[in-house]
Design a protein around this motif. Structure first.
Motif, PDB file in Angstrom:
ATOM      1  N   GLU A 101    -116.473  59.331 -68.150  1.00 34.62           N
ATOM      2  CA  GLU A 101    -117.232  59.889 -67.408  1.00 34.62           C
ATOM      3  C   GLU A 101    -116.283  60.008 -65.897  1.00 34.62           C
ATOM      4  O   GLU A 101    -116.464  61.099 -65.147  1.00 34.62           O
ATOM      5  CB  GLU A 101    -118.304  58.988 -66.949  1.00 34.62           C
ATOM      6  N   ALA A 102    -115.802  59.005 -65.680  1.00 35.81           N
ATOM      7  CA  ALA A 102    -115.034  59.140 -64.599  1.00 35.81           C
ATOM      8  C   ALA A 102    -113.703  59.923 -64.853  1.00 35.81           C
ATOM      9  O   ALA A 102    -113.504  60.883 -63.566  1.00 35.81           O
ATOM     10  CB  ALA A 102    -114.265  57.569 -64.073  1.00 35.81           C
ATOM     11  N   VAL A 103    -113.077  60.119 -65.835  1.00 39.58           N
ATOM     12  CA  VAL A 103    -112.048  61.166 -65.977  1.00 39.58           C
ATOM     13  C   VAL A 103    -112.633  62.724 -65.763  1.00 39.58           C
ATOM     14  O   VAL A 103    -111.975  63.429 -65.091  1.00 39.58           O
ATOM     15  CB  VAL A 103    -111.522  61.278 -67.205  1.00 39.58           C
ATOM     16  N   ARG A 104    -114.025  62.920 -66.307  1.00 43.46           N
ATOM     17  CA  ARG A 104    -114.519  64.091 -65.876  1.00 43.46           C
ATOM     18  C   ARG A 104    -114.829  64.696 -64.754  1.00 43.46           C
ATOM     19  O   ARG A 104    -114.797  65.667 -64.303  1.00 43.46           O
ATOM     20  CB  ARG A 104    -115.703  64.248 -66.668  1.00 43.46           C
ATOM     21  N   ALA A 105    -115.043  63.638 -63.765  1.00 43.80           N
ATOM     22  CA  ALA A 105    -115.069  63.940 -62.173  1.00 43.80           C
ATOM     23  C   ALA A 105    -113.938  64.500 -61.650  1.00 43.80           C
ATOM     24  O   ALA A 105    -114.328  65.421 -60.932  1.00 43.80           O
ATOM     25  CB  ALA A 105    -115.242  62.425 -61.644  1.00 43.80           C
ATOM     26  N   GLY A 106    -112.919  64.521 -62.123  1.00 44.28           N
ATOM     27  CA  GLY A 106    -111.796  65.298 -61.831  1.00 44.28           C
ATOM     28  C   GLY A 106    -111.265  65.327 -60.528  1.00 44.28           C
ATOM     29  O   GLY A 106    -110.173  65.865 -60.284  1.00 44.28           O
ATOM     30  N   SER A 107    -111.627  64.471 -59.601  1.00 47.22           N
ATOM     31  CA  SER A 107    -111.090  64.535 -58.155  1.00 47.22           C
ATOM     32  C   SER A 107    -109.823  63.797 -57.967  1.00 47.22           C
ATOM     33  O   SER A 107    -109.157  64.133 -57.281  1.00 47.22           O
ATOM     34  CB  SER A 107    -112.142  63.991 -57.076  1.00 47.22           C
ATOM     35  N   VAL A 108    -109.532  62.693 -58.989  1.00 46.61           N
ATOM     36  CA  VAL A 108    -108.390  62.277 -58.669  1.00 46.61           C
ATOM     37  C   VAL A 108    -107.988  61.843 -60.401  1.00 46.61           C
ATOM     38  O   VAL A 108    -108.970  62.067 -61.302  1.00 46.61           O
ATOM     39  CB  VAL A 108    -108.538  60.803 -58.217  1.00 46.61           C
ATOM     40  N   THR A 109    -106.732  61.567 -60.612  1.00 47.65           N
ATOM     41  CA  THR A 109    -106.350  61.402 -62.071  1.00 47.65           C
ATOM     42  C   THR A 109    -106.711  59.987 -62.598  1.00 47.65           C
ATOM     43  O   THR A 109    -106.739  59.028 -61.796  1.00 47.65           O
ATOM     44  CB  THR A 109    -104.825  61.321 -62.139  1.00 47.65           C
ATOM     45  N   VAL A 110    -107.516  59.787 -63.575  1.00 52.22           N
ATOM     46  CA  VAL A 110    -108.118  58.521 -64.024  1.00 52.22           C
ATOM     47  C   VAL A 110    -107.372  58.225 -65.184  1.00 52.22           C
ATOM     48  O   VAL A 110    -107.366  58.924 -66.367  1.00 52.22           O
ATOM     49  CB  VAL A 110    -109.428  58.729 -64.198  1.00 52.22           C
ATOM     50  N   ARG A 111    -106.853  57.024 -65.168  1.00 54.81           N
ATOM     51  CA  ARG A 111    -106.405  56.592 -66.516  1.00 54.81           C
ATOM     52  C   ARG A 111    -107.054  55.430 -67.107  1.00 54.81           C
ATOM     53  O   ARG A 111    -107.963  54.614 -66.524  1.00 54.81           O
ATOM     54  CB  ARG A 111    -104.728  55.997 -66.301  1.00 54.81           C
ATOM     55  N   PHE A 112    -106.797  55.005 -68.646  1.00 53.34           N
ATOM     56  CA  PHE A 112    -107.459  54.146 -69.264  1.00 53.34           C
ATOM     57  C   PHE A 112    -106.700  52.881 -69.424  1.00 53.34           C
ATOM     58  O   PHE A 112    -105.832  53.171 -70.405  1.00 53.34           O
ATOM     59  CB  PHE A 112    -108.075  55.044 -70.466  1.00 53.34           C
ATOM     60  N   GLY A 113    -106.959  51.875 -69.025  1.00 51.07           N
ATOM     61  CA  GLY A 113    -106.095  50.487 -69.372  1.00 51.07           C
ATOM     62  C   GLY A 113    -106.970  49.645 -69.672  1.00 51.07           C
ATOM     63  O   GLY A 113    -108.211  49.506 -69.747  1.00 51.07           O
ATOM     64  N   ILE A 114    -106.473  48.283 -69.767  1.00 53.26           N
ATOM     65  CA  ILE A 114    -107.107  47.196 -70.189  1.00 53.26           C
ATOM     66  C   ILE A 114    -106.124  45.976 -69.508  1.00 53.26           C
ATOM     67  O   ILE A 114    -104.787  45.974 -69.412  1.00 53.26           O
ATOM     68  CB  ILE A 114    -107.301  46.808 -71.592  1.00 53.26           C
ATOM     69  N   GLU A 115    -106.915  45.039 -69.006  1.00 48.31           N
ATOM     70  CA  GLU A 115    -106.131  43.557 -68.512  1.00 48.31           C
ATOM     71  C   GLU A 115    -106.401  42.651 -69.615  1.00 48.31           C
ATOM     72  O   GLU A 115    -107.676  42.113 -69.843  1.00 48.31           O
ATOM     73  CB  GLU A 115    -106.860  43.191 -67.186  1.00 48.31           C
ATOM     74  N   ALA A 116    -105.515  42.393 -70.477  1.00 51.73           N
ATOM     75  CA  ALA A 116    -105.536  41.679 -71.601  1.00 51.73           C
ATOM     76  C   ALA A 116    -105.032  40.232 -71.278  1.00 51.73           C
ATOM     77  O   ALA A 116    -103.694  40.169 -70.757  1.00 51.73           O
ATOM     78  CB  ALA A 116    -104.878  42.251 -72.856  1.00 51.73           C
ATOM     79  N   ASP A 117    -105.672  39.102 -71.420  1.00 56.30           N
ATOM     80  CA  ASP A 117    -105.055  37.934 -71.234  1.00 56.30           C
ATOM     81  C   ASP A 117    -104.184  37.407 -72.175  1.00 56.30           C
ATOM     82  O   ASP A 117    -104.340  37.606 -73.335  1.00 56.30           O
ATOM     83  CB  ASP A 117    -106.229  36.631 -71.124  1.00 56.30           C
ATOM     84  N   TYR A 118    -102.959  36.572 -71.778  1.00 53.28           N
ATOM     85  CA  TYR A 118    -102.063  35.992 -72.695  1.00 53.28           C
ATOM     86  C   TYR A 118    -102.579  34.529 -72.767  1.00 53.28           C
ATOM     87  O   TYR A 118    -102.793  34.037 -71.591  1.00 53.28           O
ATOM     88  CB  TYR A 118    -100.675  36.125 -72.075  1.00 53.28           C
ATOM     89  N   TYR A 119    -102.926  33.981 -73.832  1.00 48.98           N
ATOM     90  CA  TYR A 119    -103.258  32.645 -74.281  1.00 48.98           C
ATOM     91  C   TYR A 119    -102.830  31.925 -75.560  1.00 48.98           C
ATOM     92  O   TYR A 119    -102.447  33.266 -76.445  1.00 48.98           O
ATOM     93  CB  TYR A 119    -104.811  32.190 -73.947  1.00 48.98           C
ATOM     94  N   ARG A 124     -98.886  56.707 -68.439  1.00 47.65           N
ATOM     95  CA  ARG A 124     -99.681  57.490 -69.340  1.00 47.65           C
ATOM     96  C   ARG A 124     -99.176  57.489 -70.790  1.00 47.65           C
ATOM     97  O   ARG A 124     -97.958  57.259 -70.967  1.00 47.65           O
ATOM     98  CB  ARG A 124     -99.364  58.979 -68.994  1.00 47.65           C
ATOM     99  N   GLN A 125    -100.282  56.864 -71.548  1.00 52.88           N
ATOM    100  CA  GLN A 125    -100.165  56.466 -73.019  1.00 52.88           C
ATOM    101  C   GLN A 125     -98.899  55.578 -73.235  1.00 52.88           C
ATOM    102  O   GLN A 125     -98.130  55.511 -73.892  1.00 52.88           O
ATOM    103  CB  GLN A 125     -99.771  58.038 -73.816  1.00 52.88           C
ATOM    104  N   ARG A 126     -99.027  54.669 -72.269  1.00 56.79           N
ATOM    105  CA  ARG A 126     -98.114  53.274 -72.439  1.00 56.79           C
ATOM    106  C   ARG A 126     -96.539  53.768 -72.002  1.00 56.79           C
ATOM    107  O   ARG A 126     -95.597  52.836 -72.393  1.00 56.79           O
ATOM    108  CB  ARG A 126     -98.383  52.857 -73.628  1.00 56.79           C
TER     109      ARG A 126
END
Ligand code: ZN
Ligand code: FE
Ligand code: FE
Ligand code: ZN
Length: 265
Positions: free
Chosen positions: A68-86, A256-258
């Protein structure tokens, strides 16, 4: 001002953040941040720290919110994740990360065993702790994190300073250097995270000393606000840019795309 991308922000799915991604986009546009990447706390179906993350069942909601945020289009929006190491985190992440379409995987350490050392709920443990061994254990986990090759960027690399429990520079150097060597060997970047300025320590993660050690190793940097509320998107980026430049950095990372590209700072 030509601002770097803000690669670290959250959504209400982690149970301790406010505002939909669309609102983060609006703030980014207002502040002139050209690109933002959502990196909410990854699900951990094994049961690790369930109070501060989405469940696996909620992951499609996360994707939908970011789309939904990507579609807003006013800034570039990327899709990431904060993954814990344990311990054992790789059991899930190794297969799961590959099945997703992330632009960026941010690797963080927030817990030592079952102690969430950055959680003010458990600050009493700090009062009883041997501070040097906490930092030693922390950096050995950061080294292991790098060795997994599962992540692109290390988040807030000196997070244990959050409540002011620090070690002398000489000790810090000795403990951090092996971890930084592994980060460099893994080809990872580190995050310049401004959330530390909003915590009791009142300092960007990492400290200037650690940033200099990273610079010596050619470790790239990416800028993150770690916003848990829309108003914090791009927070204190002027200060972070000044610090980066003072150390010698002239470029910042975007993903972008890692895949990483470096853009002039
Ligand atoms: Zn969080
Ligand atoms: Fe974090
Ligand atoms: Fe975060
Ligand atoms: Zn964080």
């Amino acid at each position: 001002m030509n601002y770097p991308p803000d690669i670290h922000m959250h959504t209400p799915l982690c149970k301790h953040a406010l505002g939909r991604p669309l609102e983060y986009v609006r703030v980014a546009a207002l502040k002139g941040i050209p690109e933002i990447c959502f990196t909410d706390h990854a699900p951990a179906p094994g049961g690790y720290d369930p109070d501060s993350r989405m469940s696996l069942e909620q992951f499609p909601d996360y994707q939908a919110m970011v789309e939904e945020a990507v579609r807003a289009g006013s800034v570039t929006v990327r899709f990431g994740i904060e993954a814990d190491y344990y311990a054992d985190s790789a059991a899930f992440l190794e297969t799961w990360l590959d099945q997703q379409t992330f632009d960026l995987v941010l690797g963080s350490v927030h817990c030592l065993g079952d102690w969430g050392f950055d959680n003010e709920k458990y600050i009493d443990t700090w009062k009883r702790a041997d501070v040097v061994s906490v930092w030693r254990d922390y950096f050995s986990l950061i080294g292991e994190l790098a060795d997994t090759r599962l992540y692109d960027v290390v988040g807030h690399v000196d997070l244990p300073k959050k409540f002011g429990y620090r070690v002398p520079d000489l000790v810090l150097k000795e403990l951090a250097q092996p971890a930084l060597d592994k980060i460099a060997a893994a080809g990872m970047a580190i995050e310049l995270n401004t959330a530390g300025l909003r915590k009791p320590v009142r300092e960007i993660y990492p400290s200037r000393l650690l940033l200099e050690l990273a610079y010596d190793r050619d470790i790239p940097i990416a800028f993150g606000s770690d916003a848990h509320t829309p108003g914090d998107v791009g927070a204190d980026f002027d200060q972070a840019i000044a610090l980066a430049r003072a150390v010698g950095y002239t470029r910042s990372a975007r993903y972008r795309q890692r895949r990483r590209t470096l853009v002039p700072l």
